[in-house]
Design an enzyme around this catalytic site. Structure first.
Site, short mmCIF file in Angstrom:
data_model
loop_
_atom_site.label_atom_id
_atom_site.label_comp_id
_atom_site.label_asym_id
_atom_site.label_seq_id
_atom_site.Cartn_x
_atom_site.Cartn_y
_atom_site.Cartn_z
N SER A 128 -16.69 79.40 -4.40
CA SER A 128 -16.35 80.56 -5.22
C SER A 128 -15.16 80.27 -6.12
CB SER A 128 -16.01 81.75 -4.30
OG SER A 128 -15.41 82.80 -5.03
N TYR A 153 -11.37 85.85 2.15
CA TYR A 153 -12.64 85.37 1.61
C TYR A 153 -12.43 84.04 0.89
CZ TYR A 153 -16.63 84.97 -1.55
OH TYR A 153 -17.72 84.50 -2.22
#
Length: 335
Positions: A128, A153
């Site tokens: 990501s 995350y």
């Protein structure tokens, strides 16, 4: 016929990747735990389309379930793996950290172990843009430090890259991580800005615009993401000097055209033919003001760089949204 395991196959990106792989004549084994992080009905609708293909097999599995994952690799013996299953969302990680540890860390170890013992020829997995954390140098390059994540995350995605490198180094498992930048498009996630904004505008509600609208994102259309995933999957990671000789790669995959949030909203308004009522708010915890992908490395590796304009991509999402939900409404009325 190549057997490809796709985790998160009922998810937004996983669904589109499965469709593309099936169109190429591959045998695709999809797994998903169909959790309720967002509308399960949307996941089931995606899955229904995939199940119409003769070459698609689905198992409802959680990647964090070690025995089930070991059985899966033994029974299906995939040649390649596209790992897209993860607990998504930056803000959700502030309230539900254990969901990220279970899925993104324990689940990823199970994938790596399956690839190790199953002699999988290539593992491509989702990283990501969030790994860049508070970096302010733009565009973000794979050579930049990513040692300071600002959400759990992001930390799990950085951990995935480190874990993949370890398996590439120790066990010669070819791995390629893709740092996705703000993916959007038809069949997208309901917790993402485009979906939230479109729904609110059509319902006459105000949209929440964070950081007073002073945000920039490298919005990347789903078709470009899929093209990048498939091209990378077809080119197995080779030993790299920068990875200590391990068959390991990490690439950005973004549109390389950062767009101000307000311009993105204007594109949505134009597609809908309506003006949004805007509720301006401060920056959210764990968020960043700007993202911008340097995609030179990806282009050099597979000869591809995303290029779909925001205007075209948003219009395609709006067309899908209005069609999908008008069909759902008609079906509800008919019942």
């Amino acid at each position: 016929m190549v057997t490809i395991l796709v985790t998160g196959s009922a998810g937004f990106i996983g669904f589109h990747v499965c469709q593309r792989l099936l169109s190429q004549g591959n045998l695709v084994v999809g797994i998903d735990n169909l959790n309720d992080y967002y509308d399960v009905g949307l996941k089931e609708s995606r899955l229904k389309l995939l199940m119409a293909h003769d070459n698609f097999r689905f198992r409802k599995l959680d990647v964090a379930d070690r025995p089930d994952m070991a059985d899966l690799f033994q029974q299906e013996a995939p040649t390649r793996v596209v790992h897209l299953a993860a607990q998504a969302g930056v803000r959700y990680s502030l309230q539900n950290p254990h969901a990220y540890v279970d899925s993104n860390l324990a689940g990823f170890v199970n994938i790596l172990e399956g690839c190790r013992y199953g002699a999988v020829e290539h593992l491509v997995y989702a990283s990501s843009s969030s790994v860049y954390g508070g970096n302010t140098k733009l565009p973000f390059s794979e050579q930049d430090s990513v040692d300071h994540p600002i959400s759990l995350y992001a930390a799990t995605k950085k951990a995935n890259e480190l874990m993949a490198h370890t398996y590439s180094h120790l066990f010669n498992v070819p791995t390629t991580g893709l740092r996705f930048f703000t993916v959007y498009g038809p069949w997208g996630r309901p917790d993402m800005a485009l979906f939230l904004f479109t729904k609110a505008i059509l319902e006459g509600r105000a949209i929440d615009v964070f950081n007073q609208g002073q945000m920039v994102r490298d919005f990347t259309f789903i078709d470009d993401i899929v093209e990048g995933v498939v091209r990378v999957l077809d080119k197995r990671a080779a030993p790299a000097s920068q990875a200590g000789g391990a068959p390991y790669r990490v690439f950005n995959i973004g549109n390389n055209q950062p767009t101000p949030l307000m311009a993105y909203i204007e594109a949505i308004e134009k597609s809908l033919g309506r003006v949004a009522v805007k509720n301006y708010l401060p920056m959210q915890p764990g968020d960043v003001p700007a993202t911008f992908a340097d995609t030179d490395a990806l282009n050099q590796w597979v000869g591809f760089k995303p290029s779909t304009s925001v205007e075209l991509g948003v219009q395609r999402f709006v067309d899908w949204y209005q069609d999908y939900y008008s069909v759902a409404v008609r079906a509800h009325v008919a019942s």
